[in-house]
Design an enzyme around this catalytic site. Sequence first.
Site, PDB file in Angstrom:
ATOM      1  CB  CYS A 291      -0.980  -0.029   1.167  1.00  0.00           C
ATOM      2  SG  CYS A 291      -2.441   1.017   0.912  1.00  0.00           S
TER       3      CYS A 291
ATOM      4  CB  SER B  30      -8.124  -0.214   2.687  1.00  0.00           C
ATOM      5  OG  SER B  30      -8.432   0.833   3.567  1.00  0.00           O
TER       6      SER B  30
ATOM      7  CG  HIS C 110      -4.125  -3.745   2.605  1.00  0.00           C
ATOM      8  ND1 HIS C 110      -2.956  -3.523   3.311  1.00  0.00           N
ATOM      9  CD2 HIS C 110      -4.604  -2.527   2.254  1.00  0.00           C
ATOM     10  CE1 HIS C 110      -2.746  -2.217   3.392  1.00  0.00           C
ATOM     11  NE2 HIS C 110      -3.725  -1.597   2.765  1.00  0.00           N
TER      12      HIS C 110
ATOM     13  CD  GLU D 177      -1.592  -6.995   4.124  1.00  0.00           C
ATOM     14  OE1 GLU D 177      -1.679  -5.821   4.535  1.00  0.00           O
ATOM     15  OE2 GLU D 177      -1.584  -7.289   2.904  1.00  0.00           O
TER      16      GLU D 177
ATOM     17  NE  ARG E 270      -9.333   4.249  10.745  1.00  0.00           N
ATOM     18  CZ  ARG E 270      -8.460   3.884   9.803  1.00  0.00           C
ATOM     19  NH1 ARG E 270      -7.346   3.273  10.115  1.00  0.00           N
ATOM     20  NH2 ARG E 270      -8.721   4.128   8.513  1.00  0.00           N
TER      21      ARG E 270
END
Length: 326
Positions: A142, A191, A234, A236, A248
Amino acid sequence: MTLLFDRHRRITSPALAPADFDGRARGPIELTIGLVNNMPDSALKATDVQIARLLQQSAPRHVRLRLHCFSLPSIPRSHAARSHLAQAYTDIDRIDGLGIDGLIVTGAEPIAARLREEPYWSDLSSIVDWARTNTRSTIWSCLAAHAAVLHLDDIERQRLAGKCSGVYECVKVRDDWLTDGIETPLKVPHSRLNAVNEPLLAARGYDILTRSDEVGVDIFARSMPSRFVFFQGHPEYDALSLQREYMRDIARFLAGQRDDYPRLPKSYFSAETEAVLNAFEARAKVRRDPTLAAELPGLTLRTDLASGCAAQALFRNWIGYLGQAE
């Protein structure tokens, strides 16, 4: 702290014992992996666990992994996070003497408008320079991927009109050892607020490995002496990572810490949950109160996410590449 795990000694997790690549008996190989964890405080420990578990699940039986965790000292941290780093992490000044075979460098939460203005830019660019000649392969995730290509080839990331968040189907563009044996499309979480230009990457000598028509380049790579692998997404992430980020961001909106209400992650929540969250968004925009978050019911994800499958295959091939170089 160093984590050492193989089929005889494992980290505490519900992971299954890893299997050999092809079932044949092999001599033991020990590999040293470094993790430079730049994630924000709220995701620091979760990232430790995700990466350690993923490495363990992906490694074949004949490979013993030694994992060192590091953090850049220039990333602002809370007192609790600094305490965790002091207890569980290796001082990054020691990285040169540990014989790192493979390095994983995570993204970070953006603070500045431009990457070169980030407080950790100097430290992160130094890691790029070190890794290109001191590792066999390094994975950049990222924001770290964006920073690496900026430092190496002056390729600037581009701001997106809205945050790219969700699970996207990505297809293989070319054959490569990293994606060998992986069926596509891969479902990969993304993201991010920025993107790098795919044609410019190709023109500068980067190999485009996977991409999506919706979100562009996904995985790309470049050989230096080290083989650099770049994730815009991502793979992972665990199943709940995007949910934690979304909640969040809702909390930040309700607390007045951000002006815009976060978009729903695409192809992630169930249809029923999306309806609940859309109704909640309408209420939150009228009544901007931090206590409103407590009224959210339980959330459910789509049943077809296949979380972790692509990541295990990618990391299995990556570990195999590191082992073949032994």
